[in-house]
Scaffold this motif. Structure first.
Motif, PDB file in Angstrom:
ATOM      1  N   THR A  35       0.199  10.284 -10.662  1.00 54.59           N
ATOM      2  CA  THR A  35      -0.915   9.468 -11.156  1.00 54.59           C
ATOM      3  C   THR A  35      -2.169   9.788 -10.340  1.00 54.59           C
ATOM      4  O   THR A  35      -2.094  10.444  -9.289  1.00 54.59           O
ATOM      5  N   ASP A  36      -3.290   9.309 -10.788  1.00 54.71           N
ATOM      6  CA  ASP A  36      -4.539   9.540 -10.048  1.00 54.71           C
ATOM      7  C   ASP A  36      -4.474   8.943  -8.641  1.00 54.71           C
ATOM      8  O   ASP A  36      -4.960   9.554  -7.687  1.00 54.71           O
ATOM      9  N   ASP A  37      -3.885   7.751  -8.498  1.00 53.66           N
ATOM     10  CA  ASP A  37      -3.766   7.118  -7.176  1.00 53.66           C
ATOM     11  C   ASP A  37      -2.876   7.945  -6.247  1.00 53.66           C
ATOM     12  O   ASP A  37      -3.196   8.129  -5.069  1.00 53.66           O
ATOM     13  N   THR A  42      -4.770  11.133  -5.274  1.00 56.18           N
ATOM     14  CA  THR A  42      -5.784  10.858  -4.250  1.00 56.18           C
ATOM     15  C   THR A  42      -5.135  10.682  -2.877  1.00 56.18           C
ATOM     16  O   THR A  42      -5.581  11.275  -1.890  1.00 56.18           O
ATOM     17  N   SER A  87       0.851  -1.183   0.000  1.00 51.45           N
ATOM     18  CA  SER A  87       0.000   0.000   0.000  1.00 51.45           C
ATOM     19  C   SER A  87       0.889   1.236   0.000  1.00 51.45           C
ATOM     20  O   SER A  87       2.080   1.164   0.292  1.00 51.45           O
TER      21      SER A  87
END
Length: 108
Positions: free
Chosen positions: A79-81, A84, A49
């Motif tokens: 990146t989007d991850d 976020t 994670s």
């Protein structure tokens, strides 16, 4: 989702820093609210994670940090991850600061 100039920066120290690039010169990069990206084992023991933590605890978090470009190995768009995870960590950090401020007001 916010569309700030969020970048991933790989440093020669092997750290990966994520933050909002506010400006740059020929030799420096100015980044706001830098967080260190940390890969750790998943709690479910199946994979990994992503965690975010303050990059340098001794720096004032609300002040921009100047990074010498000679210490940068690579820089890229988040990146989007990553985006976020970064904004969730910033939100939690701001909530924690607000709780500390509220607690300080109660004590005065």
């Amino acid at each position: 989702m916010e569309t700030d100039n969020l970048r991933m920066i790989k440093l020669s120290s092997s750290e990966t820093v994520v933050g909002k690039v506010t400006s740059e010169t020929n030799t420096t990069l100015i980044i706001f609210q830098p967080l260190k990206a940390v890969i750790m084992p998943s709690r479910s023991n199946s994979g990994f994670s992503l965690g975010m933590m303050r990059w340098e605890m001794l720096f004032e978090f609300e002040q921009p940090v100047v990074i010498n470009k000679y210490a940068i190995i690579a820089i890229g768009e988040a990146t989007d991850d990553i985006r976020t995870a970064y904004f969730e960590a910033i939100k939690k950090y701001n909530e924690m600061l607000k709780q500390e401020d509220d607690h300080s007001l109660e004590l005065s």
